[in-house]
Design an enzyme around this catalytic site. Structure first.
Site, PDB file in Angstrom:
ATOM      1  N   GLU A 265       0.834  -1.197   0.000  1.00  0.00           N
ATOM      2  CA  GLU A 265       0.000   0.000   0.000  1.00  0.00           C
ATOM      3  C   GLU A 265       0.875   1.254   0.000  1.00  0.00           C
ATOM      4  O   GLU A 265       1.873   1.340   0.726  1.00  0.00           O
ATOM      5  CB  GLU A 265      -0.896   0.003   1.244  1.00  0.00           C
ATOM      6  N   LYS A 341      -9.801   0.898  -1.647  1.00  0.00           N
ATOM      7  CA  LYS A 341      -9.892   0.652  -0.211  1.00  0.00           C
ATOM      8  C   LYS A 341     -11.283   1.045   0.255  1.00  0.00           C
ATOM      9  O   LYS A 341     -11.737   2.163   0.016  1.00  0.00           O
ATOM     10  CB  LYS A 341      -8.810   1.464   0.514  1.00  0.00           C
ATOM     11  N   CYS A 375      -5.051  -3.133   3.332  1.00  0.00           N
ATOM     12  CA  CYS A 375      -4.696  -2.863   4.727  1.00  0.00           C
ATOM     13  C   CYS A 375      -5.876  -2.948   5.698  1.00  0.00           C
ATOM     14  O   CYS A 375      -6.303  -4.035   6.084  1.00  0.00           O
ATOM     15  CB  CYS A 375      -4.001  -1.510   4.795  1.00  0.00           C
TER      16      CYS A 375
END
Length: 509
Positions: A265, A341, A375
């Site tokens: 990321e 995300k 993440c």
């Protein structure tokens, strides 16, 4: 290549491909007279052995081909000419009961060389050899650079120097790099081949899966190789330096024939140093200007290195001015898909004003169905459960954590997702320090691949892990057939035993 490539496709040759095939062949063999197959010959070849004829297309145009026959081993290994092995171009030498796949032609249009498309054709030939349970691939390779050395070297001396890499031969060097070994030198093989002095080298690739008794071979790939890149944050002068570093790692994992390469990321954050005089929110919006260029370059890398690339993540500014954290799945066929995300951390909201994406999806690849979560997303079990319900077998998680506390959350949640969804989970993050970029000072990471916990898998559910906080790659094989076995015969069957009569997880959009 100067022009943009949108799609690469490898498939069987069709007769209506002939005109494009001829044009590419003429360009490929300019030094030879009558350097193309006639349409009636291609028609005979397709009638005799259609599954052995391959073409590779770039943006729906034929730019290369590999043509083959099946012959007896004795015929392939004995001295012969090109006319003899092809039955004087009638292809009557093709024998469906033979045990050797004999390559009669392979070429790539000069404009498309350097993208490793020839290697794809050879890999596809190897797959055909394995699937048909043939003993080996044999063909006679030209030595087109020999004419430059014929006055000082015998053909044998020339080959010895090519093998020791003292001389580069565009055909022989490529063949040996693709695991072909030399059987013998052949004289008067191809009439009119002046650059090779009509010499050729008989080459062979052995099928290690060959069985004298024919077996059914599962054509779907079961063992998939993952290349995870634990990226060191370092100052970068410009975008080209970033590309050089990224290509180094892609090259490294592709040399080990990895099917996927995954970056972390926001690993492009060092490029934000030039904007450190701005506020954090303005600086990351400047960084977003690089995203389109990075996507296009990674598409090129995916084609050139024949690997699927998960590009970690980077900031993306939508046409409406909304800032997202996104990445790209750049497939080796030249296509790409974007993922975003979903869950944005308080830090990303406070400093950058980021918004979460709204699309939950799996991705179809040549290695099966995968999921990608960035993440913080891994800490929400509902999300991965939705992907699992769609058939996800491998979940990729590019992440960026500054402290060991943050890493522990990502690691433990990733391990839990592997168990509860009966899938593999791969994670990779950034390491080191980045002192000249605000809000990106320190990083901690340890790349790893997690598995379900049952007898077919490691007892601790960890397939492999990298050295913490050190730049390196982690290359790991995962067997998706073991997941199928687990689903049906595991000690516990988590996916089957869910009480959907009491609770369910579903998409609202």
């Amino acid at each position: 290549m100067d022009s943009t490539i949108n799609k690469v496709e490898l498939r069987n040759l069709r007769l209506d491909d002939y005109l494009e095939l001829k044009r590419s062949m003429v360009e490929s063999y300019k030094e030879l007279e009558d350097s193309f197959w006639y349409k009636k010959e291609i028609e005979k070849l397709l009638k005799a052995f259609p599954e052995g004829q391959l073409v590779i297309l770039v943006d729906d145009v034929v730019v290369g081909s590999a043509l083959s026959l099946i012959v007896d081993e004795k015929q392939a290994m004995s001295s012969h000419t090109y006319e003899q092995i092809t039955g004087n171009f009638t292809f009557k030498t093709h024998n469906p009961e033979g045990d050797i796949l004999y390559g009669i032609d392979v070429f790539i249009h000069p404009k498309y060389r350097g993208l490793r498309l020839g290697r794809r054709l050879y890999d596809a030939r190897k797959e055909i050899c394995e699937q048909l349970n043939l003993k080996s691939i044999v063909f006679a390779g030209r030595i087109p650079n020999y004419s430059k050395y014929a006055g000082e070297l015998t053909p044998k001396q020339y080959l010895d120097k090519v093998k020791s890499k003292e001389i580069h031969d565009p055909v022989m060097s490529f063949q040996m790099a693709n695991d072909f070994h030399i059987v013998r030198l052949m004289r008067n093989y191809l009439e009119g081949d002046k650059s090779s002095k009509e010499y050729a080298v008989l080459l062979e690739w052995n099928n290690i899966y060959y069985e004298k008794e024919v077996q059914l071979i599962n054509t779907k790939k079961s063992v998939i190789r993952l290349g995870l890149i634990q990226w060191q944050m370092r100052p970068l002068n410009d975008l080209e330096e970033f590309f050089d570093q990224a290509e180094f790692f892609i090259n490294a994992v592709s040399d080990y024939e990895s099917d996927f390469a995954m970056f972390p990321e926001l690993f492009i954050a060092p490029l934000m140093a030039d904007y450190n005089h701005l506020s954090e929110a303005d600086a990351i919006r400047e960084l977003a200007r690089y995203t389109e260029s990075i996507k296009k370059k990674f598409q090129e890398f995916a084609i050139s290195y024949n690997i699927n690339i998960i590009s970690g993540s980077m900031p993306y500014l939508s046409p409406e001015g909304v800032l997202y954290n996104v990445g790209f799945l750049c497939k080796r066929d030249g296509t790409y898909e974007m993922y975003s995300k979903i869950h944005i951390t308080p830090n990303e909201t406070h400093y950058w004003g980021m918004k979460g994406g709204s699309k939950i999806q799996t991705f179809d690849t040549d290695c099966g169905k995968i999921g990608i979560m960035i993440c913080y997303d891994i800490e929400f079990p509902e999300l991965s459960r939705l992907l699992s319900d769609e058939g996800m077998e491998i979940l990729f998680v590019p992440f960026l954590t500054d402290t060991q506390n943050g890493y522990t959350r990502v690691r433990n949640c990733a391990a839990a997702r592997a168990i509860e969804n009966e899938c593999y989970v791969a994670i990779a993050g950034c390491v080191g320090n980045l002192p000249k970029v605000n809000n990106m000072d320190i990083q901690f990471a340890q790349a790893a691949v997690f598995t379900p916990s049952d007898f077919a898998f490691p007892t601790n559910g960890v397939k492999a892990e990298a050295t913490p906080n050190t730049e390196m790659t982690l290359i790991v094989d995962v067997n998706v057939d073991l997941l199928k076995e687990l689903h049906e015969h595991g000690s516990v069957q988590i996916k089957k035993d869910r009480r959907t009569d009491l609770y369910q997880t579903k998409k609202l959009k």
